[in-house]
Design a protein around this motif. Structure first.
Motif, mmCIF file in Angstrom:
data_model
loop_
_atom_site.group_PDB
_atom_site.id
_atom_site.type_symbol
_atom_site.label_atom_id
_atom_site.label_comp_id
_atom_site.label_asym_id
_atom_site.label_seq_id
_atom_site.Cartn_x
_atom_site.Cartn_y
_atom_site.Cartn_z
ATOM 1 N N ASP A 141 12.766 9.118 -1.292
ATOM 2 C CA ASP A 141 11.594 8.950 -2.141
ATOM 3 C C ASP A 141 11.034 7.549 -1.926
ATOM 4 O O ASP A 141 11.556 6.764 -1.123
ATOM 5 C CB ASP A 141 11.929 9.200 -3.619
ATOM 6 C CG ASP A 141 13.068 8.318 -4.131
ATOM 7 O OD1 ASP A 141 13.291 7.223 -3.564
ATOM 8 O OD2 ASP A 141 13.743 8.712 -5.090
ATOM 9 N N HIS A 142 9.971 7.223 -2.639
ATOM 10 C CA HIS A 142 9.307 5.938 -2.424
ATOM 11 C C HIS A 142 10.159 4.763 -2.884
ATOM 12 O O HIS A 142 10.086 3.677 -2.304
ATOM 13 C CB HIS A 142 7.947 5.935 -3.124
ATOM 14 C CG HIS A 142 6.923 6.769 -2.434
ATOM 15 N ND1 HIS A 142 6.920 8.140 -2.499
ATOM 16 C CD2 HIS A 142 5.874 6.422 -1.635
ATOM 17 C CE1 HIS A 142 5.912 8.609 -1.776
ATOM 18 N NE2 HIS A 142 5.268 7.598 -1.252
ATOM 19 N N GLU A 143 10.985 4.977 -3.900
ATOM 20 C CA GLU A 143 11.853 3.883 -4.335
ATOM 21 C C GLU A 143 12.842 3.519 -3.235
ATOM 22 O O GLU A 143 13.065 2.339 -2.951
ATOM 23 C CB GLU A 143 12.587 4.263 -5.622
ATOM 24 C CG GLU A 143 13.453 3.129 -6.140
ATOM 25 C CD GLU A 143 14.026 3.402 -7.522
ATOM 26 O OE1 GLU A 143 14.877 2.603 -7.965
ATOM 27 O OE2 GLU A 143 13.615 4.393 -8.149
ATOM 28 N N GLN A 144 13.428 4.529 -2.590
ATOM 29 C CA GLN A 144 14.324 4.248 -1.465
ATOM 30 C C GLN A 144 13.581 3.544 -0.337
ATOM 31 O O GLN A 144 14.108 2.611 0.288
ATOM 32 C CB GLN A 144 14.934 5.554 -0.947
ATOM 33 C CG GLN A 144 15.963 6.177 -1.867
ATOM 34 C CD GLN A 144 16.592 7.416 -1.254
ATOM 35 O OE1 GLN A 144 16.580 7.600 -0.032
ATOM 36 N NE2 GLN A 144 17.132 8.278 -2.093
ATOM 37 N N VAL B 155 4.988 -0.762 -8.082
ATOM 38 C CA VAL B 155 4.923 -1.846 -9.065
ATOM 39 C C VAL B 155 6.292 -2.054 -9.700
ATOM 40 O O VAL B 155 6.770 -3.200 -9.835
ATOM 41 C CB VAL B 155 3.869 -1.529 -10.140
ATOM 42 C CG1 VAL B 155 3.908 -2.590 -11.247
ATOM 43 C CG2 VAL B 155 2.482 -1.453 -9.528
ATOM 44 N N ARG B 156 6.949 -0.980 -10.100
ATOM 45 C CA ARG B 156 8.243 -1.092 -10.771
ATOM 46 C C ARG B 156 9.297 -1.740 -9.869
ATOM 47 O O ARG B 156 10.075 -2.604 -10.308
ATOM 48 C CB ARG B 156 8.724 0.285 -11.224
ATOM 49 C CG ARG B 156 7.875 0.945 -12.305
ATOM 50 C CD ARG B 156 7.870 0.134 -13.576
ATOM 51 N NE ARG B 156 7.261 0.863 -14.700
ATOM 52 C CZ ARG B 156 6.912 0.292 -15.836
ATOM 53 N NH1 ARG B 156 7.072 -1.018 -16.008
ATOM 54 N NH2 ARG B 156 6.380 1.006 -16.810
ATOM 55 N N ASN C 219 0.878 -1.171 0.000
ATOM 56 C CA ASN C 219 0.000 0.000 0.000
ATOM 57 C C ASN C 219 0.918 1.224 0.000
ATOM 58 O O ASN C 219 1.362 1.679 1.052
ATOM 59 C CB ASN C 219 -0.906 -0.019 1.237
ATOM 60 C CG ASN C 219 -1.852 1.159 1.292
ATOM 61 O OD1 ASN C 219 -1.718 2.123 0.531
ATOM 62 N ND2 ASN C 219 -2.802 1.113 2.198
ATOM 63 N N THR C 220 1.216 1.712 -1.190
ATOM 64 C CA THR C 220 2.160 2.811 -1.348
ATOM 65 C C THR C 220 1.382 4.119 -1.349
ATOM 66 O O THR C 220 0.697 4.442 -2.319
ATOM 67 C CB THR C 220 2.955 2.657 -2.654
ATOM 68 O OG1 THR C 220 3.502 1.345 -2.720
ATOM 69 C CG2 THR C 220 4.084 3.669 -2.724
ATOM 70 N N VAL D 295 12.387 -1.625 2.587
ATOM 71 C CA VAL D 295 11.481 -2.706 2.995
ATOM 72 C C VAL D 295 12.055 -4.055 2.596
ATOM 73 O O VAL D 295 12.084 -5.004 3.391
ATOM 74 C CB VAL D 295 10.088 -2.499 2.366
ATOM 75 C CG1 VAL D 295 9.221 -3.744 2.559
ATOM 76 C CG2 VAL D 295 9.404 -1.279 2.969
ATOM 77 N N LEU D 296 12.542 -4.168 1.363
ATOM 78 C CA LEU D 296 13.128 -5.428 0.909
ATOM 79 C C LEU D 296 14.361 -5.780 1.749
ATOM 80 O O LEU D 296 14.580 -6.955 2.084
ATOM 81 C CB LEU D 296 13.511 -5.316 -0.568
ATOM 82 C CG LEU D 296 12.340 -5.096 -1.539
ATOM 83 C CD1 LEU D 296 12.850 -4.876 -2.952
ATOM 84 C CD2 LEU D 296 11.369 -6.270 -1.501
#
Length: 394
Positions: free
Chosen positions: A61-64, A128-129, A9-10, A69-70
């Protein structure tokens, strides 16, 4: 099917996630990254029976945030090998009527809808990416907040605005909280021992965002949120219903442009504007201490809910249950009682003892034998996303 589904849930400034066991519905891990883009960011990763794993600092940012999380799964477990990744996507427009497997065409369509949800759809795509890169070959499934609301009849979703706005720009009521409404409606029917198709419900999802939805025979018949999530009930930082002429008026007398008004109504309105905080717990604490502004905020908040309940009762003609869900709806007995106060003539009433009893379970808070059941049903949007993803991949 055995295995796990990872639910992402981003949000606009956060990432919430859960790993869900397909067979048992157990949650081997859950967590969140908060305050993305701020200096005081926090990742909290929880594994049952293990010490909490936390990482503080800046997630630019959200990618970071997603990569963090991973990393949390790698460092604190459990092993992450999902059979699918389910993504909450806020806006699906009129194209997406249910969950979809994500390919390049679907992702491009979600990006094209970004003007309707500029704070959410772009970061949904980021999720998603990142998941595609982390889990090549694993199905990526989008579940849309708007999908459940697409059953609205034309008289409910049509605004009385110029034809060009409607046809060229897609101006209409969409509604949100659909994933929660779908889950809660189904659970309410099971609680009452009835088929969803046989019930008329009013679902009140009360959290930082808040909405009312009239559910007729398992389908949305009307809902309080509109083109965007700003319309309808008073919320934590959103104003809800205001006069549409407000933007023009403030442009003339205060020099505010449309973007400034939109920002104020969406991020600085609601309980925050009335009581100085968007947290209902703090508002109630201040009201109990005698704060007049907090008391007014509560009165405005509950009056708006009561008005929508009455309106949706009239639209449905018959109501079998009023259902509270969301953080406030599930845990704030005083708000539940005040929101339905005065509706006794409609058969809607709350039993004080049942309402105030502490519980996290699905429960009835109306008196025994009440004409209209009043229920509290904890929402589980993550399981609903996992369930829809599971159905889609077979």
């Amino acid at each position: 099917m055995a295995g796990h589904i990872l639910v992402l849930n981003t949000g606009s400034s956060s990432i919430k996630y859960e790993l869900i066991d397909v067979r048992s519905r157990a949650r081997p891990a859950r967590g969140a990254v908060e305050r993305i883009g701020e200096d005081e960011g926090l990742l909290a990763h929880h594994v049952p029976g293990a010490a909490p794993y936390e990482r503080k600092g800046r997630f630019g940012d959200h990618e970071q945030g997603l990569r963090a999380v991973l990393a949390a799964f790698r460092e604190a477990g459990p092993e992450l090998d999902p059979v699918a990744v389910g993504h909450r996507v806020v806006h699906g427009g009129t194209r997406f009527t249910g969950a979809v497997l994500l390919g390049e065409a679907e992702i491009a369509a979600i990006e094209e809808l970004a003007p309707l949800a500029p704070l959410h759809n772009p970061v949904n795509v980021t999720g998603v990416r990142v998941a595609q890169a982390a889990f090549p070959g694993v199905p990526q499934v989008a579940v849309f907040d708007t999908a459940f609301q697409l059953s609205l009849p034309p008289e409910a979703h049509t605004y009385a605005v110029p034809r060009e706005w409607r046809e060229r720009y897609g101006v209409r009521r969409f509604g949100f909280h659909g994933t929660s409404c779908a889950y809660v409606s189904r659970r309410a029917a099971a609680f009452l021992g009835r088929e969803p198709s046989a019930l008329n419900l009013i679902v009140l999802h009360l959290g930082n965002g808040a909405s009312a939805t009239a559910v007729e025979g398992g389908r949305s018949a009307d809902t309080s949120m509109g083109l965007t999530p700003l319309e309808g009930l008073v919320m934590g930082t959103r104003s809800g219903d205001v006069d549409p002429a407000l933007a023009g008026y403030l442009s003339r007398v205060a020099g505010l442009d449309a973007a400034g008004v939109e920002e104020a109504l969406g991020r600085h309105g609601g309980l925050l504007a009335l009581a100085g905080t968007g947290d209902m717990r703090e508002v109630r604490s201040r009201a109990s201490a005698g704060d007049a502004e907090a008391r007014l905020a509560l009165a405005v908040y509950c009056r708006r809910i009561r008005k929508y309940v009455g309106a949706y009762y009239a639209l449905l003609g018959r109501v079998d249950a009023v259902v509270f869900t969301g953080g406030v709806g599930e845990h704030d007995a005083a708000t539940r009682a005040a929101s339905l106060g005065g509706l006794e003539r409609l058969g809607v009433t709350v039993d004080p003892g049942r309402n105030e009893a502490a519980s996290d379970a699905e429960r009835e808070i109306s008196p025994p034998g009440a004409e209209v059941a009043v229920l509290v049903v904890p929402t589980d949007e993550e399981w609903e996303i996992a369930r829809q993803a599971l159905e889609l991949i077979g």
